[in-house]
Design an enzyme around this catalytic site. Structure first.
Site, short mmCIF file in Angstrom:
data_model
loop_
_atom_site.label_atom_id
_atom_site.label_comp_id
_atom_site.label_asym_id
_atom_site.label_seq_id
_atom_site.Cartn_x
_atom_site.Cartn_y
_atom_site.Cartn_z
N ILE A 116 11.95 -22.50 15.30
CA ILE A 116 12.77 -21.53 14.59
C ILE A 116 14.16 -22.08 14.30
O ILE A 116 14.72 -21.86 13.23
CB ILE A 116 12.90 -20.23 15.43
CG1 ILE A 116 11.53 -19.77 15.94
CG2 ILE A 116 13.60 -19.14 14.66
CD1 ILE A 116 10.49 -19.59 14.87
N GLU A 117 14.72 -22.78 15.27
CA GLU A 117 16.09 -23.24 15.16
C GLU A 117 16.26 -24.35 14.12
O GLU A 117 17.21 -24.33 13.34
CB GLU A 117 16.59 -23.75 16.52
CG GLU A 117 16.85 -22.66 17.54
CD GLU A 117 18.11 -21.87 17.22
OE1 GLU A 117 18.89 -22.30 16.36
OE2 GLU A 117 18.29 -20.80 17.83
#
Length: 490
Positions: A116-117
């Site tokens: 996600i990051e």
């Protein structure tokens, strides 16, 4: 491939120069190739044969079910190629992250958080300048002992950034006693989550993630749903017509402790690795030489570590082609390069100095070794504390009336210009001036510039590929700019 047949890797910004007086270094002087105990003595008998099964077995964060999760599942579910590219990139790091999570007794779905990051890209830089696989801002990184120097940025380092991220997540779980709130705080900030909790408590309302989401910005509202979507897809890939590649449940890399400076290109060549693969494992190094003491580690695939040792024992050339130079006074790059016997473009490129910039006194420059420079490693103090401060070099024209005590050399020194420039601007044929004569002078106007910001901007501008998940922006509402393919070194 034997080392003799391998093409010489080329540094993307400037080729490492040949040196004339570098001492030969043996393998025992250069690196320590002892495998860590947890790798050398690893017992696989009680582990599953597929790393994905190990990840799924450690899921422990309560599932979230709402429309936002459904939206994220719809987004990811139609982008299987993106998922597979991210998985391929993350396959280098996933075993290490899972291993560290299990040692701490933390939920293993946290190993999917870099998905996600940063899409598992340790070179990723957001427009807010959050950096690395775990997307640390500079200040937060320093809070968790991630050093950011001229020579390396630990926010990009695989080992250091993972350790810092898990320390931070543990801290947040200790504060809130809830992994969903800990994740919200990782994205939104612990203070923001604490204030939202107080607002809910004052109204006598619940303080779980879903209830607190009414106070969250859209980015944070979608943060946990993103992770839940990826968790669901990894948990049941067949439901999404996704065939995940098998990941062996064993270490992908080992650590090599460096005891001498070594060029990035030399380290990659000795390991028989393409430059992009070497920098994917060692993205923290910001210059073409790996400086620092024995605490500075190089990561290599297990098989290549053995090749590295074998080739290093045969290596006949210098390990390091670069040294550090401390600037004594603020000067233009052209003047500094002339003093050092170098081309200005070499100094600019390896030190990421744009045109029309001056180098501030006290700064450290990386310069090629030569017969005029001492052949020794960059000191540990310089490697850990070196800074490069640059200033915009612009001018404005002023008029100066010569007094009877003036001479050209004194006027040039006062205005920080050269005698030759004074003569050129005023069409003077001699080195003398007359009392009362008016001179035109182009005086430098300098503005201090954060060289780190320029370096980050340069990385973003030269990234060969940009990833934007437009439906779900990253931390602080900023979009990740991810350099997906290669790096500063090719």
């Amino acid at each position: 491939m034997c080392l003799a047949d391998a093409p010489a890797p080329v540094f993307a910004l400037v080729s490492a120069p040949e040196t004339t007086n570098s001492a030969q270094v043996t393998a025992s002087q250069a690196v320590n190739l002892e495998l860590p105990a947890d790798v050398a003595n690893f017992d696989y008998t009680d582990k599953t044969t597929d790393l994905w099964e190990r990840v799924r077995a450690g899921y422990a964060i309560p599932d979230l079910e709402n429309q936002l999760v459904a939206n994220q599942l719809a987004w990811y579910g139609t982008r299987t190629e993106y998922i597979l590219r991210t998985v391929q990139r993350g396959s280098r790091y996933l075993y290490h992250v899972v291993e560290e999570l299990e040692k701490r007794g933390m939920p293993t779905e946290l190993a999917l958080l870099p998905f996600i990051e940063s899409a598992f890209n340790p070179q990723a830089i957001s427009t807010a300048k959050a950096t690395g696989m775990w997307q640390f801002m500079a200040a937060t990184g320093r809070d968790f002992n991630l050093k950011q120097t001229m020579f390396k940025d630990d926010r990009r380092g695989v080992l250091d950034s993972t350790d810092a991220a898990l320390n931070y997540l543990e801290k947040l779980y200790g504060m809130f006693g809830d992994w969903q709130l800990a994740l919200a705080a990782y994205n939104w900030g612990e203070g923001s989550v604490q204030r939202a909790i107080k607002k809910q408590q004052a109204l006598g309302l619940p303080i779980d993630f879903q209830s607190l989401s009414v106070h969250m910005p859209n980015e944070t509202k979608n943060y946990l749903p993103k992770l839940q979507a990826v968790k669901n897809i990894i948990g049941n890939p067949e439901q999404f017509n996704l065939a995940l590649p098998k990941l062996n449940n064993q270490p992908y890399f080992v650590s090599v402790e460096k005891t001498r400076d070594i060029d990035v290109r030399v380290a990659a060549q000795l390991a028989e690795l393409p430059m992009d693969e070497f920098t994917a494992l060692n993205p923290q190094f910001s210059r073409p030489v790996i400086a620092g003491g024995s605490n500075t580690k190089i990561l290599l695939p297990t098989d290549n570590a053995a090749l590295f040792k074998e080739n290093l024992n045969k290596w006949q050339g210098p390990l390091s082609s670069w040294s550090a130079h401390t600037v004594q006074k603020t000067e233009r790059v052209e003047a500094l390069a002339t003093k050092l016997g170098l081309k200005p473009e070499v100094v600019r490129e390896v030190n990421f100095i744009p045109a029309k910039m001056m180098v501030k006194a006290g700064s450290t420059l990386l310069v090629p070794k030569s017969s005029k420079t001492p052949d020794h490693d960059i000191s540990l103090e310089i490697a850990e504390k070196a800074q490069l401060v640059i200033e915009k070099n612009s001018t404005r024209q002023v008029s100066y009336k010569v007094s009877k005590h003036d001479n050209l050399a004194g006027i040039a020194k006062r205005f920080r210009v050269s005698v030759a420039e004074l003569k050129s601007w005023n069409q003077l044929k001699r080195d003398s001036v007359a009392n009362g004569q008016t001179l035109r002078i182009q005086t430098p106007v300098v503005t201090r510039v954060n060289q780190t910001s320029i370096l980050a901007s340069t990385r973003r501008a030269t990234a060969p590929k940009i990833v934007r998940h437009t439906a779900t922006p990253t931390r602080n509402g900023k979009t990740i700019v991810a350099n997906l393919k290669a790096t500063r070194f090719k």
